[in-house]
Design a protein around this motif. Structure first.
Motif, PDB file in Angstrom:
ATOM      1  N   LEU A 292     -11.181  43.121 -43.469  1.00 40.28           N
ATOM      2  CA  LEU A 292      -9.995  43.517 -42.710  1.00 40.28           C
ATOM      3  C   LEU A 292      -8.780  43.670 -43.612  1.00 40.28           C
ATOM      4  CD1 LEU A 292     -10.397  41.284 -39.546  1.00 40.28           C
ATOM      5  CD2 LEU A 292     -11.043  43.678 -39.844  1.00 40.28           C
ATOM      6  N   LYS A 293      -8.682  42.841 -44.621  1.00 40.86           N
ATOM      7  CA  LYS A 293      -7.521  42.856 -45.519  1.00 40.86           C
ATOM      8  C   LYS A 293      -7.321  44.230 -46.141  1.00 40.86           C
ATOM      9  CE  LYS A 293      -5.344  39.973 -48.954  1.00 40.86           C
ATOM     10  NZ  LYS A 293      -5.457  38.759 -49.740  1.00 40.86           N
ATOM     11  N   GLN A 294      -8.409  44.862 -46.528  1.00 39.28           N
ATOM     12  CA  GLN A 294      -8.309  46.185 -47.140  1.00 39.28           C
ATOM     13  C   GLN A 294      -7.765  47.218 -46.147  1.00 39.28           C
ATOM     14  OE1 GLN A 294     -11.991  47.702 -48.661  1.00 39.28           O
ATOM     15  NE2 GLN A 294     -10.978  49.281 -49.867  1.00 39.28           N
ATOM     16  N   LYS A 295      -8.216  47.157 -44.897  1.00 40.05           N
ATOM     17  CA  LYS A 295      -7.739  48.098 -43.882  1.00 40.05           C
ATOM     18  C   LYS A 295      -6.277  47.874 -43.525  1.00 40.05           C
ATOM     19  CE  LYS A 295     -12.029  49.090 -41.440  1.00 40.05           C
ATOM     20  NZ  LYS A 295     -12.683  49.074 -40.125  1.00 40.05           N
ATOM     21  N   LEU A 296      -5.791  46.665 -43.772  1.00 43.22           N
ATOM     22  CA  LEU A 296      -4.408  46.321 -43.427  1.00 43.22           C
ATOM     23  C   LEU A 296      -3.467  46.394 -44.630  1.00 43.22           C
ATOM     24  CD1 LEU A 296      -5.227  43.267 -41.151  1.00 43.22           C
ATOM     25  CD2 LEU A 296      -4.501  45.544 -40.398  1.00 43.22           C
ATOM     26  N   ALA A 297      -3.969  46.878 -45.746  1.00 47.17           N
ATOM     27  CA  ALA A 297      -3.167  46.941 -46.968  1.00 47.17           C
ATOM     28  C   ALA A 297      -1.842  47.663 -46.717  1.00 47.17           C
ATOM     29  CB  ALA A 297      -3.948  47.644 -48.072  1.00 47.17           C
ATOM     30  N   GLY A 298      -0.773  47.060 -47.180  1.00 52.52           N
ATOM     31  CA  GLY A 298       0.553  47.654 -47.056  1.00 52.52           C
ATOM     32  C   GLY A 298       1.276  47.318 -45.762  1.00 52.52           C
ATOM     33  N   LEU A 299       0.597  46.681 -44.820  1.00 50.27           N
ATOM     34  CA  LEU A 299       1.241  46.316 -43.561  1.00 50.27           C
ATOM     35  C   LEU A 299       1.725  44.876 -43.610  1.00 50.27           C
ATOM     36  CD1 LEU A 299      -1.203  47.863 -40.939  1.00 50.27           C
ATOM     37  CD2 LEU A 299       1.030  48.738 -41.655  1.00 50.27           C
ATOM     38  N   PRO A 300       2.909  44.611 -43.068  1.00 52.77           N
ATOM     39  CA  PRO A 300       3.373  43.230 -42.996  1.00 52.77           C
ATOM     40  C   PRO A 300       2.507  42.439 -42.013  1.00 52.77           C
ATOM     41  CG  PRO A 300       5.031  44.742 -42.118  1.00 52.77           C
ATOM     42  CD  PRO A 300       3.877  45.557 -42.551  1.00 52.77           C
ATOM     43  N   LEU A 301       2.083  41.266 -42.433  1.00 55.72           N
ATOM     44  CA  LEU A 301       1.203  40.432 -41.628  1.00 55.72           C
ATOM     45  C   LEU A 301       1.897  39.145 -41.241  1.00 55.72           C
ATOM     46  CD1 LEU A 301      -2.045  40.821 -43.768  1.00 55.72           C
ATOM     47  CD2 LEU A 301      -1.374  42.151 -41.755  1.00 55.72           C
ATOM     48  N   MET A 302       1.657  38.726 -40.009  1.00 53.55           N
ATOM     49  CA  MET A 302       2.171  37.458 -39.531  1.00 53.55           C
ATOM     50  C   MET A 302       0.980  36.635 -39.058  1.00 53.55           C
ATOM     51  SD  MET A 302       5.011  36.545 -36.641  1.00 53.55           S
ATOM     52  CE  MET A 302       4.036  37.213 -35.304  1.00 53.55           C
ATOM     53  N   PRO A 303       0.739  35.491 -39.693  1.00 51.88           N
ATOM     54  CA  PRO A 303      -0.394  34.672 -39.269  1.00 51.88           C
ATOM     55  C   PRO A 303      -0.137  34.053 -37.903  1.00 51.88           C
ATOM     56  CG  PRO A 303       0.885  33.533 -40.949  1.00 51.88           C
ATOM     57  CD  PRO A 303       1.485  34.903 -40.794  1.00 51.88           C
ATOM     58  N   LYS A 304      -1.239  33.753 -37.224  1.00 55.18           N
ATOM     59  CA  LYS A 304      -1.154  33.022 -35.967  1.00 55.18           C
ATOM     60  C   LYS A 304      -1.507  31.577 -36.245  1.00 55.18           C
ATOM     61  CE  LYS A 304      -1.891  36.360 -32.377  1.00 55.18           C
ATOM     62  NZ  LYS A 304      -2.748  36.709 -31.260  1.00 55.18           N
ATOM     63  N   PRO A 305      -0.919  30.644 -35.554  1.00 57.40           N
ATOM     64  CA  PRO A 305       0.046  30.874 -34.489  1.00 57.40           C
ATOM     65  C   PRO A 305       1.373  31.382 -35.045  1.00 57.40           C
ATOM     66  CG  PRO A 305      -0.176  28.520 -34.904  1.00 57.40           C
ATOM     67  CD  PRO A 305      -1.181  29.215 -35.775  1.00 57.40           C
ATOM     68  N   TRP A 306       2.022  32.255 -34.295  1.00 58.13           N
ATOM     69  CA  TRP A 306       3.268  32.854 -34.739  1.00 58.13           C
ATOM     70  C   TRP A 306       4.395  31.841 -34.625  1.00 58.13           C
ATOM     71  CZ3 TRP A 306       7.845  34.432 -32.081  1.00 58.13           C
ATOM     72  CH2 TRP A 306       7.886  34.073 -30.739  1.00 58.13           C
ATOM     73  N   SER A 307       5.415  32.056 -35.414  1.00 59.88           N
ATOM     74  CA  SER A 307       6.604  31.215 -35.311  1.00 59.88           C
ATOM     75  C   SER A 307       7.819  32.134 -35.188  1.00 59.88           C
ATOM     76  CB  SER A 307       6.757  30.315 -36.542  1.00 59.88           C
ATOM     77  OG  SER A 307       7.199  31.054 -37.656  1.00 59.88           O
ATOM     78  N   PRO A 308       8.817  31.728 -34.414  1.00 54.43           N
ATOM     79  CA  PRO A 308      10.019  32.545 -34.294  1.00 54.43           C
ATOM     80  C   PRO A 308      10.693  32.793 -35.645  1.00 54.43           C
ATOM     81  CG  PRO A 308       9.982  30.873 -32.582  1.00 54.43           C
ATOM     82  CD  PRO A 308       8.851  30.564 -33.526  1.00 54.43           C
ATOM     83  N   GLN A 309      10.662  31.803 -36.533  1.00 56.45           N
ATOM     84  CA  GLN A 309      11.293  31.977 -37.845  1.00 56.45           C
ATOM     85  C   GLN A 309      10.596  33.068 -38.646  1.00 56.45           C
ATOM     86  OE1 GLN A 309      10.165  28.963 -36.682  1.00 56.45           O
ATOM     87  NE2 GLN A 309      12.133  28.071 -36.112  1.00 56.45           N
ATOM     88  N   LYS A 310       9.283  33.032 -38.676  1.00 59.59           N
ATOM     89  CA  LYS A 310       8.512  34.030 -39.430  1.00 59.59           C
ATOM     90  C   LYS A 310       8.685  35.408 -38.808  1.00 59.59           C
ATOM     91  CE  LYS A 310       5.089  35.482 -42.168  1.00 59.59           C
ATOM     92  NZ  LYS A 310       5.125  35.566 -43.591  1.00 59.59           N
ATOM     93  N   LEU A 311       8.572  35.510 -37.487  1.00 62.88           N
ATOM     94  CA  LEU A 311       8.738  36.808 -36.840  1.00 62.88           C
ATOM     95  C   LEU A 311      10.157  37.321 -37.049  1.00 62.88           C
ATOM     96  CD1 LEU A 311       7.648  39.147 -35.208  1.00 62.88           C
ATOM     97  CD2 LEU A 311       8.122  37.845 -33.121  1.00 62.88           C
TER      98      LEU A 311
END
Length: 128
Positions: free
Chosen positions: A96-115
């Motif tokens: 999946l990482k290769q298909k998402l290359a160049g996109l900003p990623l936010m791990p789950k669980p999400w946090s308001p600070q990170k988002l």
């Protein structure tokens, strides 16, 4: 990194998230930051339908929606040069990482600070 196009109205963000409570929290958070939210949608098909009739300035997308990956939505947004943030606990998997290359990623669980940080980097940079 792409930035959202600034418009006279609030920027419109597509929200794709299959967990209802997370979707409601994210929707509230996005609205508190001055975004108009399209969705939230819990299915890829619904998000694709919305993109046929609604212009969006950006998107926050869950990658895995009950086993259905959101790549059709990601590809549609890429074709339109719409900036997006992808949320996932699976984004580090090599296939999946290769298909998402160049996109900003936010791990789950999400946090308001990170988002909030990603929103500033991805969608609000053009306003500075």
């Amino acid at each position: 990194m792409q930035t959202a196009r600034k418009t006279a109205a609030n920027p419109t963000i597509l929200l794709l998230e299959d967990d209802l409570l997370l979707a409601m929290d994210m929707e509230e958070f996005l609205a508190s930051r001055g975004y108009d939210v399209v969705g939230p949608f819990g299915r890829v098909e619904d998000a694709l339908d919305a993109l046929e009739t609604t212009r969006v300035d950006g998107a926050v997308l869950d990658l895995n929606l009950h086993g259905e990956l959101s790549f059709p939505v990601i590809e549609r947004l890429r074709c339109r040069n719409v900036p997006m943030i992808v949320c996932s606990g699976y984004a580090e998997l090599p296939e999946l990482k290769q298909k998402l290359a160049g996109l900003p990623l936010m791990p789950k669980p999400w946090s308001p600070q990170k988002l909030g940080r990603l929103l500033s980097e991805v969608f609000e940079a053009a306003e500075r």
